[in-house]
Design a protein around this motif. Sequence first.
Motif, PDB file in Angstrom:
ATOM      1  N   SER A  66     -38.933  91.590  -9.553  1.00 45.65           N
ATOM      2  CA  SER A  66     -39.695  91.820  -8.329  1.00 45.65           C
ATOM      3  C   SER A  66     -40.375  90.514  -7.933  1.00 45.65           C
ATOM      4  N   PHE A  67     -41.079  90.546  -6.828  1.00 42.72           N
ATOM      5  CA  PHE A  67     -41.748  89.339  -6.346  1.00 42.72           C
ATOM      6  C   PHE A  67     -42.849  88.881  -7.302  1.00 42.72           C
ATOM      7  N   ALA A  70     -42.327  85.773  -9.417  1.00 45.60           N
ATOM      8  CA  ALA A  70     -42.283  84.451  -8.785  1.00 45.60           C
ATOM      9  C   ALA A  70     -43.292  83.496  -9.422  1.00 45.60           C
ATOM     10  N   THR A  93     -34.877  92.405   0.282  1.00 40.86           N
ATOM     11  CA  THR A  93     -36.126  91.976   0.936  1.00 40.86           C
ATOM     12  C   THR A  93     -37.004  91.183  -0.030  1.00 40.86           C
ATOM     13  N   ASP A  94     -37.087  91.633  -1.285  1.00 38.96           N
ATOM     14  CA  ASP A  94     -37.854  90.876  -2.274  1.00 38.96           C
ATOM     15  C   ASP A  94     -37.168  89.553  -2.598  1.00 38.96           C
ATOM     16  N   LYS A  96     -35.486  87.716  -0.553  1.00 37.49           N
ATOM     17  CA  LYS A  96     -35.814  86.802   0.548  1.00 37.49           C
ATOM     18  C   LYS A  96     -37.215  86.235   0.374  1.00 37.49           C
ATOM     19  N   ARG A  97     -38.145  87.063  -0.070  1.00 35.74           N
ATOM     20  CA  ARG A  97     -39.511  86.580  -0.312  1.00 35.74           C
ATOM     21  C   ARG A  97     -39.533  85.535  -1.422  1.00 35.74           C
ATOM     22  N   VAL A  98     -38.751  85.750  -2.495  1.00 36.46           N
ATOM     23  CA  VAL A  98     -38.708  84.783  -3.596  1.00 36.46           C
ATOM     24  C   VAL A  98     -38.088  83.468  -3.123  1.00 36.46           C
ATOM     25  N   ASP A 100     -38.153  82.303  -0.045  1.00 37.30           N
ATOM     26  CA  ASP A 100     -39.174  81.651   0.788  1.00 37.30           C
ATOM     27  C   ASP A 100     -40.249  80.994  -0.076  1.00 37.30           C
ATOM     28  N   PHE A 101     -40.665  81.693  -1.138  1.00 38.56           N
ATOM     29  CA  PHE A 101     -41.648  81.123  -2.063  1.00 38.56           C
ATOM     30  C   PHE A 101     -41.096  79.865  -2.725  1.00 38.56           C
TER      31      PHE A 101
END
Length: 147
Positions: A66-67, A70, A93-94, A96-98, A100-101
Motif C-alpha cells: 500500500s502507499f 512508500a 491508484t495506489d 500511481k501515488r507511489v 508520484d512520490f
Amino acid sequence: MGSVRKASAWLGLVEDNDERYYDDDEYAGGAQTGTGQAWVTDPRVQVASETAEETGRRIATVTPDSFRDARAIGELFRDGVPVIVNLTTMDPTDAKRVVDFAAGLTFGLRGSIERVATRVFLLTPADTQVVSGEAAGRRPDGFFNQS
C-alpha cells in the motif's frame, strides 16, 4: 552401484548411498572448526552481503502493498541506496501515488527514476550511474563494428 543408479544419483533423482568413494579422515582435515568462520574453498571468497556493505554497493528491492510502504522507499533512497520498486501487486491508484512520490523523491534528491518493466521502476541516487545494456561496439543501424 549400477550405471543407471549412478546416473540417477548424479542427477539428484535418488540418494547416493555409495560411501566407498569417501574417506572421512581425508575430508575432516580440510574444514575449519572452532574458528567461528564458515568454511570456504578459496580464501579470496567473501560473503557478498558483507563485501557489499563495506564498499557501499547495495541495491534494495521493495514490493509495497500500500502507499504506507512508500516511507521505506524514501528512507532507503535518502541513505543513497538504489531502489527497485515493484508495483505489480498494488492497486493501480495506489501504484500511481507511489510513482508520484518516487518522482518527487528523485527530483528533490537530484536522483533519477527509470522504468525497467511494466510497473517496475529503478530509483538511483545522484552519485549512481546506470549503464545501458547495449553491447559495446554495436552500431545504431544493427551491424557490428568490425574495424
